[in-house]
Design a protein around this motif. Structure first.
Motif, PDB file in Angstrom:
ATOM      1  N   GLU A   1      -0.922  -3.547  -1.305  1.00  0.00           N
ATOM      2  CA  GLU A   1      -2.115  -4.084  -1.983  1.00  0.00           C
ATOM      3  C   GLU A   1      -1.696  -4.782  -3.285  1.00  0.00           C
ATOM      4  OE1 GLU A   1      -4.956  -4.386  -0.737  1.00  0.00           O
ATOM      5  OE2 GLU A   1      -6.613  -3.816  -2.019  1.00  0.00           O
TER       6      GLU A   1
ATOM      7  N   ASN B   1      -6.212  -7.236   5.502  1.00  0.00           N
ATOM      8  CA  ASN B   1      -6.779  -5.890   5.540  1.00  0.00           C
ATOM      9  C   ASN B   1      -6.914  -5.312   4.129  1.00  0.00           C
ATOM     10  OD1 ASN B   1      -7.537  -3.343   6.786  1.00  0.00           O
ATOM     11  ND2 ASN B   1      -5.503  -2.604   6.254  1.00  0.00           N
TER      12      ASN B   1
ATOM     13  N   SER C   1      -8.060  -3.682   0.751  1.00  0.00           N
ATOM     14  CA  SER C   1      -9.127  -2.699   0.528  1.00  0.00           C
ATOM     15  C   SER C   1     -10.108  -3.173  -0.524  1.00  0.00           C
ATOM     16  CB  SER C   1      -8.560  -1.383   0.013  1.00  0.00           C
ATOM     17  OG  SER C   1      -7.427  -1.005   0.692  1.00  0.00           O
TER      18      SER C   1
ATOM     19  N   GLU D   1       7.679  -6.809  10.397  1.00  0.00           N
ATOM     20  CA  GLU D   1       8.008  -6.051   9.173  1.00  0.00           C
ATOM     21  C   GLU D   1       9.065  -6.797   8.393  1.00  0.00           C
ATOM     22  OE1 GLU D   1       7.877  -3.829   6.925  1.00  0.00           O
ATOM     23  OE2 GLU D   1       6.179  -2.586   7.522  1.00  0.00           O
ATOM     24  N   ARG D   2       9.302  -6.309   7.165  1.00  0.00           N
ATOM     25  CA  ARG D   2      10.260  -7.053   6.337  1.00  0.00           C
ATOM     26  C   ARG D   2      11.712  -6.783   6.718  1.00  0.00           C
ATOM     27  NH1 ARG D   2       9.298  -3.956   0.582  1.00  0.00           N
ATOM     28  NH2 ARG D   2       8.928  -1.931   1.516  1.00  0.00           N
TER      29      ARG D   2
ATOM     30  N   LYS E   1       0.256 -10.959  -1.464  1.00  0.00           N
ATOM     31  CA  LYS E   1      -0.641 -11.446  -0.405  1.00  0.00           C
ATOM     32  C   LYS E   1      -0.723 -12.978  -0.447  1.00  0.00           C
ATOM     33  CE  LYS E   1      -3.112  -7.158   0.255  1.00  0.00           C
ATOM     34  NZ  LYS E   1      -2.975  -6.418   1.461  1.00  0.00           N
TER      35      LYS E   1
ATOM     36  N   PHE F   1      -9.963  -2.454   7.785  1.00  0.00           N
ATOM     37  CA  PHE F   1      -9.951  -1.275   8.655  1.00  0.00           C
ATOM     38  C   PHE F   1      -9.871  -0.033   7.777  1.00  0.00           C
ATOM     39  CE2 PHE F   1      -8.471  -4.681  11.326  1.00  0.00           C
ATOM     40  CZ  PHE F   1      -8.890  -4.357  12.607  1.00  0.00           C
TER      41      PHE F   1
ATOM     42  N   THR G   1       1.131   2.392   7.214  1.00  0.00           N
ATOM     43  CA  THR G   1       0.007   3.253   7.596  1.00  0.00           C
ATOM     44  C   THR G   1      -1.059   2.460   8.348  1.00  0.00           C
ATOM     45  OG1 THR G   1       0.402   4.392   5.518  1.00  0.00           O
ATOM     46  CG2 THR G   1      -1.668   4.880   6.642  1.00  0.00           C
ATOM     47  N   MET G   2      -1.452   1.317   7.814  1.00  0.00           N
ATOM     48  CA  MET G   2      -2.550   0.572   8.417  1.00  0.00           C
ATOM     49  C   MET G   2      -2.091  -0.344   9.551  1.00  0.00           C
ATOM     50  SD  MET G   2      -5.069   1.797   6.923  1.00  0.00           S
ATOM     51  CE  MET G   2      -6.400   0.776   7.521  1.00  0.00           C
TER      52      MET G   2
HETATM   53  N1  LIG Z   1      -3.952   3.310   3.489  1.00  0.00           N
HETATM   54  C1  LIG Z   1      -5.246   3.172   3.548  1.00  0.00           C
HETATM   55  O1  LIG Z   1      -5.996   4.131   3.583  1.00  0.00           O
HETATM   56  C2  LIG Z   1      -5.835   1.794   3.580  1.00  0.00           C
HETATM   57  C3  LIG Z   1      -7.136   1.633   4.070  1.00  0.00           C
HETATM   58  C4  LIG Z   1      -7.663   0.355   4.166  1.00  0.00           C
HETATM   59  C5  LIG Z   1      -6.934  -0.731   3.751  1.00  0.00           C
HETATM   60  N2  LIG Z   1      -5.690  -0.553   3.252  1.00  0.00           N
HETATM   61  C6  LIG Z   1      -4.963  -1.753   2.834  1.00  0.00           C
HETATM   62  O2  LIG Z   1      -4.040  -2.088   3.847  1.00  0.00           O
HETATM   63  C7  LIG Z   1      -2.893  -2.688   3.276  1.00  0.00           C
HETATM   64  C8  LIG Z   1      -1.670  -1.921   3.707  1.00  0.00           C
HETATM   65  O3  LIG Z   1      -1.797  -0.585   3.271  1.00  0.00           O
HETATM   66  P1  LIG Z   1      -0.934   0.598   3.898  1.00  0.00           P
HETATM   67  O4  LIG Z   1      -1.553   1.847   3.451  1.00  0.00           O
HETATM   68  O5  LIG Z   1      -0.720   0.356   5.332  1.00  0.00           O
HETATM   69  O6  LIG Z   1       0.444   0.406   3.129  1.00  0.00           O
HETATM   70  P2  LIG Z   1       1.879   0.885   3.578  1.00  0.00           P
HETATM   71  O7  LIG Z   1       2.675   0.930   2.326  1.00  0.00           O
HETATM   72  O8  LIG Z   1       1.808   2.090   4.405  1.00  0.00           O
HETATM   73  O9  LIG Z   1       2.386  -0.283   4.492  1.00  0.00           O
HETATM   74  C9  LIG Z   1       2.653  -1.570   4.044  1.00  0.00           C
HETATM   75  C10 LIG Z   1       3.767  -2.121   4.914  1.00  0.00           C
HETATM   76  O10 LIG Z   1       3.915  -3.474   4.640  1.00  0.00           O
HETATM   77  C11 LIG Z   1       5.286  -3.784   4.720  1.00  0.00           C
HETATM   78  N3  LIG Z   1       5.528  -4.995   3.966  1.00  0.00           N
HETATM   79  C12 LIG Z   1       5.473  -5.189   2.634  1.00  0.00           C
HETATM   80  N4  LIG Z   1       5.767  -6.455   2.340  1.00  0.00           N
HETATM   81  C13 LIG Z   1       6.038  -7.070   3.507  1.00  0.00           C
HETATM   82  C14 LIG Z   1       6.422  -8.409   3.851  1.00  0.00           C
HETATM   83  N5  LIG Z   1       6.569  -9.318   2.918  1.00  0.00           N
HETATM   84  N6  LIG Z   1       6.602  -8.675   5.132  1.00  0.00           N
HETATM   85  C15 LIG Z   1       6.451  -7.762   6.075  1.00  0.00           C
HETATM   86  N7  LIG Z   1       6.085  -6.486   5.812  1.00  0.00           N
HETATM   87  C16 LIG Z   1       5.888  -6.150   4.548  1.00  0.00           C
HETATM   88  C17 LIG Z   1       5.967  -2.582   4.125  1.00  0.00           C
HETATM   89  O11 LIG Z   1       7.317  -2.481   4.535  1.00  0.00           O
HETATM   90  C18 LIG Z   1       5.110  -1.459   4.659  1.00  0.00           C
HETATM   91  O12 LIG Z   1       5.601  -0.937   5.863  1.00  0.00           O
HETATM   92  C19 LIG Z   1      -3.141  -2.715   1.779  1.00  0.00           C
HETATM   93  O13 LIG Z   1      -3.685  -3.950   1.435  1.00  0.00           O
HETATM   94  C20 LIG Z   1      -4.151  -1.604   1.587  1.00  0.00           C
HETATM   95  O14 LIG Z   1      -4.949  -1.776   0.436  1.00  0.00           O
HETATM   96  C21 LIG Z   1      -5.118   0.676   3.173  1.00  0.00           C
END
Ligand SMILES: NC(=O)c1ccc[n+]([C@@H]2O[C@H](COP(=O)([O-])OP(=O)(O)OC[C@H]3O[C@@H](n4cnc5c(N)ncnc54)[C@H](O)[C@@H]3O)[C@@H](O)[C@H]2O)c1
Length: 694
Positions: free
Chosen positions: A388, A413, A415, A332-333, A393, A437, A312-313
């Motif tokens: 998260e 990034n 939260s 990506e993984r 991380k 973000f 998503t982010m």
């Molecule tokens: N969704 C929100 O509203 C939001 C807002 C601000 C911050 N965040 C933060 O952003 C971060 C990501 O959130 P998100 O909502 O995008 O999550 P998400 O689950 O949509 O995406 C996370 C992505 O990371 C990938 N991933 C996981 N481990 C990996 C690795 N070892 N190597 C490569 N890729 C890997 C996953 O395959 C997945 O596509 C989190 O820390 C979250 O707290 C989220």
């Protein structure tokens, strides 16, 4: 050539006088500009000029009022109406020669010329609505007379700038010139010579009624227009007042219309909304300045960006960089997750109305997908956006430390997690920072830059500057759980969850906050995000309301059932008696008696803990300024800008009142009701949260 005032000079070219403004950087209407224009026009007339050109040096025509004079204190000088009258009533043709942007008061000046010549690149607008105002120097009466009612309505209520194609078509401009400023000068002089030779009439916009005639008495036109902007302008007073002024232009004489404009302008100017919006205008500019980090701090030159995680982010973050031409490597993984992530990015571009299919390809070409973090080796900044999870991380930052080149910025990034802890696993914590973000990351303006204890000045300054470059409003915050925005949001959530057990319904809480001006309330927000985020069926023991909701198959909008029931076609939300029963039963089980809760109590209990937490954030030095807290909330969480943000709003309610109420509510228990000493002190001293600064 003769100086009229420090910023205006008079030149002559044959029969033509040129009144030239030179008030860098944007030729704002400072007192000496107004006086210079007034005297310049009169001197030109007295000197026997047969036509007058009003133009500006530098990069733009008059771009608006001088905001530094907003607080008063400028010397007495000709007022704008006097300048305008001198132009409009001049006995010889007055031509405005426009380049750059003619905005606000600048456009209102140009509207008093008899003719307007512009460079092809010029832009025009009346953006006062964005400060909760309306053009108060006759602009509301002149613009519709020149462009017709529909165009004026649209321009004034949106504050949008229009280009010369549109300006020519709607009659705002009479002739275009192409090239640089000297080409404009030549064209304007040419126009003036023709005006003299052809004895062109002295067209005063104020006298022209032909274009407003069609809208006279046409209540339906205005009703329809109001309806068309209703959603976007909900809660704002200024758009409606702008409409009323245009209505006056259509229905009344110019003089009567001016009176309406004056009355409504003063009402806005002295009212709370414009005050909040003008405060906020400066708040946003202040947020970019970081005390202690001077302007010459060396920055990391960001030529290439890495993003880890295409969820998503990550996808949205990558788009921000691609949009400004910075190549992105997104990792990506596995291939499947990468393909999925890139497909979402493509779809987002394709859905965007402002982007042509060709641009979609260009932007996509800026983004390179990979499943190997080693491809970050040539990136100047890498932004991590994986799940998260602190352990994950940390593992990732250990790896990044091995891969990233020296000096590269490593950002998370996260939260809410501890950026210091993340930085601690690397050999270069000075290069680690949080870049938080907001979702959707390609749309939302806010960027919380989270300074770790060891983040270097270069790292902080680069993160702030790259934020600006990718079109974000960056606010610098410190490390704590949830930083500024989410930390305050958590407090609201605690109380919202509590108050529905006491008898308020989720719909009531949402309605109160919606009516306050938020785009949606906390329960609608939960439904949108999904109630089951972080919930696992196997661990669920019916101990919380969320457990019960999820156990009964309520997952939010995604399955049509959350705190509300959603229509499968329209997605309209309806409160659900079953949910109310679940809540009631849960409350009864906890021994909580249900009662009628007033809207005022809902508002106070949701928002006062946020104010209290904001004050704690300030006293802990997590935010630099009270106004930064407001920037976070307006840009990241939809706090209505016409209420300035939680700190400004608290000041406007009165800190003493809030302190008393918090003391009253503290019996409810919880750390969020423990009064902030700073808040208490400011209330006692008559201070303000919004101008508090560390
Ligand atoms: N969704 C929100 O509203 C939001 C807002 C601000 C911050 N965040 C933060 O952003 C971060 C990501 O959130 P998100 O909502 O995008 O999550 P998400 O689950 O949509 O995406 C996370 C992505 O990371 C990938 N991933 C996981 N481990 C990996 C690795 N070892 N190597 C490569 N890729 C890997 C996953 O395959 C997945 O596509 C989190 O820390 C979250 O707290 C989220």
């Amino acid at each position: 050539m003769a100086a009229v005032t420090e910023s205006v000079r008079l030149e002559t070219e044959g029969d033509i006088a040129l009144v030239v403004v030179d008030n860098p950087p944007v030729n704002a209407l400072s007192w000496h500009v107004r006086q210079g224009l007034f005297d310049g026009i009169n001197q030109a007339v007295a000197g026997g000029a047969k036509a007058i050109v009003v133009m500006c040096d530098g990069r733009t025509f008059i771009a608006g009022a001088d905001i530094s004079e907003f607080g008063g204190g400028a010397p007495q000088a000709a007022g704008l109406p006097e300048v305008q009258a001198a132009m409009e009533n001049a006995p010889v043709p007055v031509i405005a020669a426009i380049h750059g942007t003619a905005l606000g008061g600048g456009l209102e000046v140009a509207l008093c010329a008899h003719y307007r010549v512009a460079l092809g690149s010029a832009k025009f607008g009346l953006p006062e609505v964005n400060l909760g105002l309306l053009p108060g120097a006759g602009g509301t009466q002149r613009l519709p007379r020149l462009t017709g009612v529909p165009k004026a309505l649209e321009m004034m209520t949106s504050g949008r700038h229009i280009g010369t194609d549109e300006a020519l078509e709607c009659g705002l401009v009479d002739e275009l010139a192409h090239g640089d400023l000297s080409a404009l000068r030549t064209a304007a002089i040419g126009f003036a010579n023709r005006a003299i030779a052809e004895n062109m009439p002295l067209l005063r916009v104020r006298d022209r009624n032909d274009k407003v005639e069609a809208a006279k008495g046409d209540t339906e036109l205005f009703a329809k227009f109001r309806k068309s902007i209703a959603r976007k302008t909900r809660g704002f007073l200024a758009p409606e007042y702008n409409v009323q002024c245009v209505e006056a232009a259509a229905n009344l004489s110019f003089e009567e219309g001016l009176k309406v404009e004056r009355k409504l302008f003063l009402e806005l100017m002295t009212g709370p909304q414009s005050q909040a919006q003008r405060y906020y205008f400066f708040a946003e500019r202040a947020a970019n300045k970081v005390p202690g980090i001077d302007k010459d701090t060396p920055l990391v030159d960001i030529q290439k960006c890495g993003v880890l995680g295409a969820g998503t982010m990550g996808g949205g973050i990558a788009m921000n960089f691609a949009n400004v031409g910075i190549p992105v490597t997104i990792v990506e993984r596995d291939q499947e997750a990468l393909d999925r992530g890139l497909a979402v990015v493509r779809k987002n571009y394709e859905r965007s109305r402002s982007i042509t299919p060709e641009m979609v390809e260009q932007r996509m070409a800026m983004i390179t997908g990979s499943t190997d973090k080693a491809d970050f080796a040539d990136c100047d900044i890498v932004i991590e956006a994986v799940f998260e999870d602190m352990e994950l991380k940390k593992t990732i930052f250990r790896e990044l430390d091995q891969i990233c080149k020296p000096g590269a910025i490593m950002a998370s990034n996260t939260s809410a997690l501890d950026v210091n802890e993340i930085a601690s696993v690397t050999s270069r914590p000075e290069s680690v920072i949080g870049m938080h973000f907001f979702s959707p990351a390609n749309v939302m303006k806010l960027l919380e830059v989270v300074r770790g204890d060891k983040s270097s000045d270069t790292t902080v300054a680069t993160a702030m500057s790259i934020g600006k470059r990718i079109g974000k409003i960056a606010a610098l915050v410190g490390v704590c759980h949830g930083f500024v925005g989410n930390r305050m949001l958590f407090m609201r959530r605690i109380e919202a969850d509590r108050i529905i057990l006491e008898g308020a319904t989720p719909a009531q809480v949402d309605r109160v906050l919606f009516d306050f001006g938020f785009p949606m309330g906390p329960f609608a927000m939960s439904d949108l995000a999904g109630l089951d985020i972080g919930w696992k069926a196997e661990n669920s023991k019916g101990e919380t309301l969320r457990d019960l909701m999820c156990e009964s198959g309520r997952r939010g909008q995604k399955n049509g059932r959350g705190y509300y029931t959603y229509d499968s076609e329209t997605r309209a939300a309806t409160p659900d008696p079953e949910v109310e029963q679940i809540i009631k039963d849960f409350a009864t089980g906890k021994g909580i008696e249900q009662r009628e809760v007033s809207d005022q109590e809902v508002l106070e209990r949701c928002l006062y803990p946020m104010v209290n937490e904001g004050a704690k954030i300030l006293e802990e030095g997590i935010a630099i300024r009270g106004s930064d807290v407001d920037v976070v909330w307006v840009n990241g969480y939809g706090w209505p800008v016409y209420r300035g943000g939680p700190m400004h709003w608290a000041d406007s309610v009165g800190l003493t009142e809030i302190v008393e109420k918090i003391k009253g509510y503290s019996a409810l228990g919880g750390r969020h009701w423990e009064l902030s000493p700073l808040l208490e002190r400011l209330a006692a001293e008559g201070g303000k949260l919004s101008n508090y600064s560390n």
